[in-house]
Design an enzyme around this catalytic site. Structure first.
Site, PDB file in Angstrom:
ATOM      1  N   PRO A  20       0.904  -1.120   0.035  1.00  0.00           N
ATOM      2  CA  PRO A  20       0.015  -0.186  -0.039  1.00  0.00           C
ATOM      3  C   PRO A  20       1.007   0.950  -0.176  1.00  0.00           C
ATOM      4  O   PRO A  20       1.914   1.029   1.029  1.00  0.00           O
ATOM      5  CB  PRO A  20      -0.825   0.375   1.551  1.00  0.00           C
ATOM      6  CG  PRO A  20      -0.728  -1.346   1.916  1.00  0.00           C
ATOM      7  CD  PRO A  20       0.821  -2.285   1.027  1.00  0.00           C
ATOM      8  N   ASN A  21      -0.013   2.383  -0.996  1.00  0.00           N
ATOM      9  CA  ASN A  21       0.667   3.426  -0.533  1.00  0.00           C
ATOM     10  C   ASN A  21       2.045   3.537  -1.747  1.00  0.00           C
ATOM     11  O   ASN A  21       2.621   4.711  -1.511  1.00  0.00           O
ATOM     12  CB  ASN A  21       0.981   3.753   0.023  1.00  0.00           C
ATOM     13  CG  ASN A  21       0.278   3.917   0.899  1.00  0.00           C
ATOM     14  OD1 ASN A  21      -1.325   4.972   0.670  1.00  0.00           O
ATOM     15  ND2 ASN A  21      -0.686   3.892   2.162  1.00  0.00           N
ATOM     16  N   ARG A  28       4.572  10.508  -2.471  1.00  0.00           N
ATOM     17  CA  ARG A  28       4.558  11.009  -1.806  1.00  0.00           C
ATOM     18  C   ARG A  28       5.651  10.909  -0.363  1.00  0.00           C
ATOM     19  O   ARG A  28       6.976  10.401  -0.853  1.00  0.00           O
ATOM     20  CB  ARG A  28       4.311   9.298  -0.942  1.00  0.00           C
ATOM     21  CG  ARG A  28       4.197   7.932   0.548  1.00  0.00           C
ATOM     22  CD  ARG A  28       3.972   7.217   0.426  1.00  0.00           C
ATOM     23  NE  ARG A  28       3.993   6.894   1.493  1.00  0.00           N
ATOM     24  CZ  ARG A  28       4.381   5.093   1.917  1.00  0.00           C
ATOM     25  NH1 ARG A  28       5.205   4.658   1.286  1.00  0.00           N
ATOM     26  NH2 ARG A  28       3.622   5.060   3.516  1.00  0.00           N
ATOM     27  N   TYR A  33      11.185   8.925   1.383  1.00  0.00           N
ATOM     28  CA  TYR A  33      10.291   7.631   0.329  1.00  0.00           C
ATOM     29  C   TYR A  33      11.200   8.117  -1.575  1.00  0.00           C
ATOM     30  O   TYR A  33      11.730   7.938  -1.848  1.00  0.00           O
ATOM     31  CB  TYR A  33       9.110   7.289  -0.347  1.00  0.00           C
ATOM     32  CG  TYR A  33       8.891   6.850   1.128  1.00  0.00           C
ATOM     33  CD1 TYR A  33       9.408   5.400   1.569  1.00  0.00           C
ATOM     34  CD2 TYR A  33       7.702   7.834   1.572  1.00  0.00           C
ATOM     35  CE1 TYR A  33       8.577   5.325   3.374  1.00  0.00           C
ATOM     36  CE2 TYR A  33       7.232   6.525   2.938  1.00  0.00           C
ATOM     37  CZ  TYR A  33       7.816   5.638   3.546  1.00  0.00           C
ATOM     38  OH  TYR A  33       7.316   5.029   4.413  1.00  0.00           O
ATOM     39  N   ASN A  84       7.785  -5.281  -0.539  1.00  0.00           N
ATOM     40  CA  ASN A  84       7.698  -4.030   0.318  1.00  0.00           C
ATOM     41  C   ASN A  84       6.617  -4.095   0.678  1.00  0.00           C
ATOM     42  O   ASN A  84       5.906  -3.246  -0.446  1.00  0.00           O
ATOM     43  CB  ASN A  84       8.656  -2.699  -0.724  1.00  0.00           C
ATOM     44  CG  ASN A  84       8.334  -1.604   0.751  1.00  0.00           C
ATOM     45  OD1 ASN A  84       8.099  -1.754   1.277  1.00  0.00           O
ATOM     46  ND2 ASN A  84       8.967  -0.451   0.857  1.00  0.00           N
ATOM     47  N   ALA A  87       2.725  -0.437   5.441  1.00  0.00           N
ATOM     48  CA  ALA A  87       2.584  -0.451   6.497  1.00  0.00           C
ATOM     49  C   ALA A  87       2.787  -1.617   6.936  1.00  0.00           C
ATOM     50  O   ALA A  87       2.025  -2.373   8.131  1.00  0.00           O
ATOM     51  CB  ALA A  87       1.772   0.277   7.024  1.00  0.00           C
ATOM     52  N   GLU A 108      12.663  -9.864   2.192  1.00  0.00           N
ATOM     53  CA  GLU A 108      12.086  -8.118   3.369  1.00  0.00           C
ATOM     54  C   GLU A 108      12.640  -7.002   2.737  1.00  0.00           C
ATOM     55  O   GLU A 108      13.909  -6.632   2.928  1.00  0.00           O
ATOM     56  CB  GLU A 108      11.076  -8.246   4.519  1.00  0.00           C
ATOM     57  CG  GLU A 108      10.899  -7.249   4.943  1.00  0.00           C
ATOM     58  CD  GLU A 108      10.527  -7.028   6.514  1.00  0.00           C
ATOM     59  OE1 GLU A 108      10.521  -8.259   7.065  1.00  0.00           O
ATOM     60  OE2 GLU A 108      10.192  -6.328   6.785  1.00  0.00           O
ATOM     61  N   HIS A 110      13.174  -2.998   2.930  1.00  0.00           N
ATOM     62  CA  HIS A 110      12.426  -0.695   3.102  1.00  0.00           C
ATOM     63  C   HIS A 110      12.438   0.217   2.265  1.00  0.00           C
ATOM     64  O   HIS A 110      14.184  -0.061   2.545  1.00  0.00           O
ATOM     65  CB  HIS A 110      12.089  -1.324   4.303  1.00  0.00           C
ATOM     66  CG  HIS A 110      11.196  -2.221   5.095  1.00  0.00           C
ATOM     67  ND1 HIS A 110       9.557  -2.135   5.025  1.00  0.00           N
ATOM     68  CD2 HIS A 110      11.168  -3.070   5.806  1.00  0.00           C
ATOM     69  CE1 HIS A 110       8.986  -2.967   5.439  1.00  0.00           C
ATOM     70  NE2 HIS A 110      10.294  -3.523   5.937  1.00  0.00           N
ATOM     71  N   ARG A 117      12.769   5.026  12.663  1.00  0.00           N
ATOM     72  CA  ARG A 117      11.253   5.227  13.082  1.00  0.00           C
ATOM     73  C   ARG A 117      10.605   4.624  14.075  1.00  0.00           C
ATOM     74  O   ARG A 117      10.939   4.449  15.774  1.00  0.00           O
ATOM     75  CB  ARG A 117      10.781   5.911  11.554  1.00  0.00           C
ATOM     76  CG  ARG A 117      11.462   5.510  10.514  1.00  0.00           C
ATOM     77  CD  ARG A 117      10.960   5.884   9.028  1.00  0.00           C
ATOM     78  NE  ARG A 117       9.677   6.296   8.778  1.00  0.00           N
ATOM     79  CZ  ARG A 117       8.690   6.239   7.264  1.00  0.00           C
ATOM     80  NH1 ARG A 117       9.034   4.731   6.809  1.00  0.00           N
ATOM     81  NH2 ARG A 117       7.431   6.801   7.318  1.00  0.00           N
TER      82      ARG A 117
END
Ligand code: DQA
Length: 151
Positions: A20-21, A28, A33, A84, A87, A108, A110, A117
């Site tokens: 998502p996103n 964004r 990012y 990725n 969330a 995985e 990111h 964070r």
């Protein structure tokens, strides 16, 4: 014997899944990012970098169930997956179960260093079921993810 040789020579197929996103990469929160879209990064950097070494397919969805269906559809079609999950990384037992179920190597990734964070980003349901996790190298995290599968 001849048959085995053909199999060995087949280019590895890797599926990259964004959650998502991540369709909004480029606009964004660019301070976190970056300002490149994933499609542009894939076309100008990732695919040329791995030319002749592997085939890279790409899927993105904002929907948890679609990500799970995409993982299922990788069985028998891909040699590995770079994911990725955005969330969903921090919330989705269902995606973790799908990764376990497909019995393919999954890495995985990111873009940001999630451990630096907010506290809620420090938990990943995916890390325990992936072969490894790469984070914090910007878009280059994807290249490192693919590289780790090729090794
Ligand atoms: C992310 C980190 C997640 O916490 C966040 O929800 C994202 C992107 C990253 O690539 O840094 O959507 O996965």
């Amino acid at each position: 014997m001849y048959f085995c040789k053909i199999i060995n020579l087949r280019t590895m197929r890797i599926l990259i899944i964004n959650g998502p996103n991540l369709n909004l990469l480029g606009t964004r929160e660019p301070s976190i990012y970056g300002d490149n879209s994933f499609e542009n990064y894939l076309a100008t950097t990732l695919r040329p970098h791995f030319e002749g070494r592997c085939e890279l397919d790409y899927a993105q969805s904002n929907v948890e169930g679609e990500i799970i269906n995409t993982l299922h559809s990788a069985i028998g079609r891909y040699d590995g997956v770079v994911i990725n999950a955005g969330a969903y990384t921090h919330t989705s037992i269902a995606i973790a179960d799908a990764i376990k179920a497909i019995a393919l190597p999954v890495v995985e990734v990111h873009i940001s260093n999630v451990c630096k964070r907010e506290e809620f980003r420090h938990t990943s349901f995916l890390t325990p079921v992936c072969v490894g996790a790469i984070m914090g190298f910007g878009m280059d995290s994807y290249r490192l993810g693919v590289e780790s599968l090729l090794k």
